[in-house]
Design a protein around this motif. Structure first.
Motif, PDB file in Angstrom:
ATOM      1  N   ASP A  86       0.844  -1.205   0.000  1.00  0.00           N
ATOM      2  CA  ASP A  86       0.000   0.000   0.000  1.00  0.00           C
ATOM      3  C   ASP A  86       0.876   1.250   0.000  1.00  0.00           C
ATOM      4  O   ASP A  86       0.616   2.213  -0.729  1.00  0.00           O
ATOM      5  CB  ASP A  86      -0.908   0.009   1.248  1.00  0.00           C
ATOM      6  CG  ASP A  86      -1.950  -1.103   1.209  1.00  0.00           C
ATOM      7  OD1 ASP A  86      -2.499  -1.361   0.120  1.00  0.00           O
ATOM      8  OD2 ASP A  86      -2.195  -1.718   2.275  1.00  0.00           O
ATOM      9  N   ALA A  87       1.901   1.244   0.850  1.00  0.00           N
ATOM     10  CA  ALA A  87       2.783   2.411   0.939  1.00  0.00           C
ATOM     11  C   ALA A  87       3.497   2.634  -0.399  1.00  0.00           C
ATOM     12  O   ALA A  87       3.611   3.765  -0.876  1.00  0.00           O
ATOM     13  CB  ALA A  87       3.791   2.224   2.074  1.00  0.00           C
ATOM     14  N   LYS A  88       3.935   1.533  -1.028  1.00  0.00           N
ATOM     15  CA  LYS A  88       4.628   1.650  -2.330  1.00  0.00           C
ATOM     16  C   LYS A  88       3.705   2.264  -3.377  1.00  0.00           C
ATOM     17  O   LYS A  88       4.092   3.138  -4.141  1.00  0.00           O
ATOM     18  CB  LYS A  88       5.051   0.255  -2.826  1.00  0.00           C
ATOM     19  CG  LYS A  88       6.356  -0.208  -2.227  1.00  0.00           C
ATOM     20  CD  LYS A  88       6.798  -1.528  -2.870  1.00  0.00           C
ATOM     21  CE  LYS A  88       7.961  -2.083  -2.065  1.00  0.00           C
ATOM     22  NZ  LYS A  88       7.968  -3.502  -1.887  1.00  0.00           N
ATOM     23  N   ARG A  89       2.466   1.779  -3.392  1.00  0.00           N
ATOM     24  CA  ARG A  89       1.523   2.297  -4.394  1.00  0.00           C
ATOM     25  C   ARG A  89       1.206   3.781  -4.136  1.00  0.00           C
ATOM     26  O   ARG A  89       1.030   4.561  -5.061  1.00  0.00           O
ATOM     27  CB  ARG A  89       0.249   1.453  -4.413  1.00  0.00           C
ATOM     28  CG  ARG A  89       0.463   0.199  -5.284  1.00  0.00           C
ATOM     29  CD  ARG A  89      -0.788  -0.564  -5.542  1.00  0.00           C
ATOM     30  NE  ARG A  89      -1.166  -1.324  -4.354  1.00  0.00           N
ATOM     31  CZ  ARG A  89      -2.298  -1.202  -3.694  1.00  0.00           C
ATOM     32  NH1 ARG A  89      -3.224  -0.378  -4.125  1.00  0.00           N
ATOM     33  NH2 ARG A  89      -2.533  -1.915  -2.622  1.00  0.00           N
ATOM     34  N   ALA A  90       1.182   4.137  -2.869  1.00  0.00           N
ATOM     35  CA  ALA A  90       0.925   5.547  -2.534  1.00  0.00           C
ATOM     36  C   ALA A  90       2.089   6.428  -2.998  1.00  0.00           C
ATOM     37  O   ALA A  90       1.883   7.538  -3.503  1.00  0.00           O
ATOM     38  CB  ALA A  90       0.707   5.688  -1.022  1.00  0.00           C
ATOM     39  N   VAL A  91       3.312   5.934  -2.832  1.00  0.00           N
ATOM     40  CA  VAL A  91       4.482   6.701  -3.301  1.00  0.00           C
ATOM     41  C   VAL A  91       4.408   6.864  -4.823  1.00  0.00           C
ATOM     42  O   VAL A  91       4.658   7.945  -5.372  1.00  0.00           O
ATOM     43  CB  VAL A  91       5.803   6.000  -2.882  1.00  0.00           C
ATOM     44  CG1 VAL A  91       7.009   6.643  -3.563  1.00  0.00           C
ATOM     45  CG2 VAL A  91       5.965   6.029  -1.365  1.00  0.00           C
ATOM     46  N   GLU A  92       4.003   5.790  -5.493  1.00  0.00           N
ATOM     47  CA  GLU A  92       3.886   5.827  -6.958  1.00  0.00           C
ATOM     48  C   GLU A  92       2.822   6.865  -7.375  1.00  0.00           C
ATOM     49  O   GLU A  92       3.058   7.656  -8.301  1.00  0.00           O
ATOM     50  CB  GLU A  92       3.496   4.415  -7.443  1.00  0.00           C
ATOM     51  CG  GLU A  92       3.697   4.150  -8.905  1.00  0.00           C
ATOM     52  CD  GLU A  92       4.995   4.730  -9.458  1.00  0.00           C
ATOM     53  OE1 GLU A  92       6.043   4.514  -8.852  1.00  0.00           O
ATOM     54  OE2 GLU A  92       4.930   5.436 -10.497  1.00  0.00           O
TER      55      GLU A  92
END
Ligand code: NAP
Length: 514
Positions: free
Chosen positions: A67-73
């Motif tokens: 989730d955090a990775k997708r938010a950064v993206e």
């Protein structure tokens, strides 16, 4: 009459908001990535009230690293557009957000009392501070004309500018204790300057950050510019520090977490990490002080929000000749505190934030006893009747602890204040400085020379002399820049001050020739 009317109205609006929130308890809240509401594959966690752990405010997503990775993206994608938006347009959006927050202030304050146990005045001050951050940073950006600066020229045909430009995606990692003000200050600082963010609230206080995001979206912050991911520090927080696509981190929290995160983040490549961390703040009371004002200031500084402020006064150095009288006055005030449900009108002290703080308090009292410090008031948890389901403790005054003991040297973050004697001001100042932190400090004295010496020699970012409303606490946005020295901060520039926004920007020199 007018004042009385206003006060009655204040209480009525707050109490209506408490009632309204009671009927909304238990809702489920999403993560927000690129403007889309998302559920975690790991399910939810309950956000319970520290006053009564049977009361569940809501269920929040147990965010994952994915989730955090997708938010950064999503934030990276949004940066492409947002970084090019005219600064005046950004200013207008954040001013609108301040207006919306202002319209909702009673609702937000009521929710905060439930979520982190602030009494109604402290909760409202937190909301007001958040509104001030939005307005102050908008004003700063405007006054500095978007941080574009005409430079000199060597030849007539040369036109050079220094332009401060946003870096990219920032991780915003927030603490529980100012769940709206600090989350708003960090998020708005990063985004008003053209960056995009992923906001991770403290696990104890996800609701107020959710409300902040809703207000920002309503004001016109585009999807993806502010992303909201709840979840634990060791998963979501760690990903936001380790992710290589993050251009900067703005963090407020404990030294231990901050220091570890800084070395992790800066190890992989040089990038800005703005950290505001702990404090072990002291107040000096000299024999030339007004003792009533000193006791009032220390009482408020030490026990406002149960000592759970980074600026809380946890040490007092009192000149020996007046120490006993000072302790008597401080103890009298402390004994009159009303402790209980922070939504009740006359309650000054609510609960501690969670079980771990509650246990820490008990351990700190045991430690103080072991080193033969004397507990002159408090030192007990409250368990009976209305206190049975919350983390309530008595505010505590301790005297005569050894100077090298934990209670004198370490940040405790609970309502315990230790009072120590001194003979002369030099000695007191050297003791004030003899800790790893350097956040705030206070002095009470009616002697201008003493105050001058204090200002000259104390190694801390925020100093107050004769502040009755809180000897070390209560910085106001645009008035007291809030900055930590030593292990209290990483950047040397304060929140709510004139040098805060440039931290989110890197300089570009732009030159063209006719
Ligand atoms: P904390 O335990 O350090 O947590 C702060 C934030 O860091 C939380 O969102 C936490 O998430 C997250 N976190 C935890 N472990 C992490 C990791 N491994 N990687 C990345 N993030 C991680 O602090 P707190 O108890 O919330 O707040 C109290 C502390 O903040 C005190 O030390 C106080 O002095 C300091 N503070 C300083 C200032 C200032 O301006 N100087 C202002 C306010 C507070 P979880 O909640 O999920 O663990």
């Amino acid at each position: 009459m007018k004042g009385v009317g206003r006060e009655t109205e204040f209480h009525k609006q707050y109490e209506d908001a408490v009632q309204a929130f009671r009927s909304k308890l238990g809702a489920t809240y999403p993560i927000i990535i690129g403007g889309i509401e998302v559920k975690s594959t790991e399910g939810t966690f309950a956000d319970t009230s520290p006053s009564d752990t049977n009361v569940t405010l809501g269920y929040f997503q147990k965010g994952t690293r994915e989730d955090a990775k997708r938010a950064v993206e999503a934030a990276r994608e949004a940066f492409k557009g947002w970084s090019l938006v005219d600064y005046e347009k950004r200013v207008a959006i954040f001013r609108k957000a301040a207006d919306y927050m202002s319209e909702r202030k009673f609702k937000l304050a009521a929710e905060m009392s439930f979520e982190n146990g602030k009494n109604r005045y402290e909760a409202m001050a937190d909301v007001d501070e958040a509104i001030d951050f939005l307005r102050y940073y908008a004003m700063q950006l405007e006054e500095n004309q978007g941080y574009v600066h005409e430079m000199s020229k060597l030849i007539q045909s040369e036109h050079a500018k220094s332009v401060l430009r946003p870096y990219g995606v920032w991780s915003v990692i927030a603490p529980f204790n100012f769940p709206l003000a600090i989350a708003t200050g960090m998020t708005s600082g990063a985004t008003i300057t053209g960056n995009t963010v992923v906001l991770k609230p403290a696990t104890d206080t996800p609701l107020l950050s959710y409300e902040l995001c809703q207000i920002l979206y309503l004001a016109g912050v585009p999807p993806g510019v502010v992303n909201y991911v709840t979840g634990s520090g060791s998963t979501v927080g760690a990903e936001l520090v380790e992710n290589k696509d993050v251009a900067g981190v703005v963090f407020t929290g404990s030294y231990d977490v901050g220091a570890r995160s800084i070395s992790e983040f800066e190890n992989s490549s040089p990038r800005p990490f703005v950290a505001e961390m702990g404090g072990k703040n002291a107040t000096i009371v000299t024999e030339k002080a007004d003792l009533d004002k000193s006791a009032e200031g220390v009482f408020r500084g030490a026990f406002g929000f149960g000592g759970q402020k980074c600026s809380a006064c946890s040490r007092v150095y009192v000149q020996s000749s007046v120490k006993d009288e000072f302790v008597k006055k401080l103890t009298e005030k402390t004994s009159q505190i009303k402790i209980g449900d922070p939504t009740e009108k006359d309650v000054f002290l609510g609960p501690l934030i969670n079980e771990s703080a509650y246990k820490n308090y008990q351990q700190d009292i045991e430690d103080a006893k072991k080193v033969d410090a004397k507990i002159v008031f408090g030192g007990e948890i409250l368990k009976d009747g209305k206190y049975a389901n919350g983390y309530f403790v008595k505010p505590t005054v301790v005297v005569d602890a050894p100077e090298d003991s934990k209670i004198v040297k370490s940040e405790l973050f609970v309502p315990i204040v230790v009072v120590e004697p001194f003979q002369n001001l030099e000695e007191a100042i050297s003791k004030v400085n003899d800790v790893v932190y350097g956040l705030t400090a206070g002095i009470f004295s009616n002697d201008k020379n003493e105050i001058e010496k204090f200002f000259e020699k104390v190694e801390a970012g925020v100093l107050y002399a004769n502040r009755t409303s809180g000897s070390t606490t209560g910085a106001v946005v645009g008035v007291q820049s809030f900055v930590g020295w030593k292990k209290s901060g990483s950047s040397g520039k304060g929140a709510g001050g004139p040098w805060y926004l440039p931290q989110f920007l890197h300089e570009q020199s732009q030159t063209f020739y006719d």
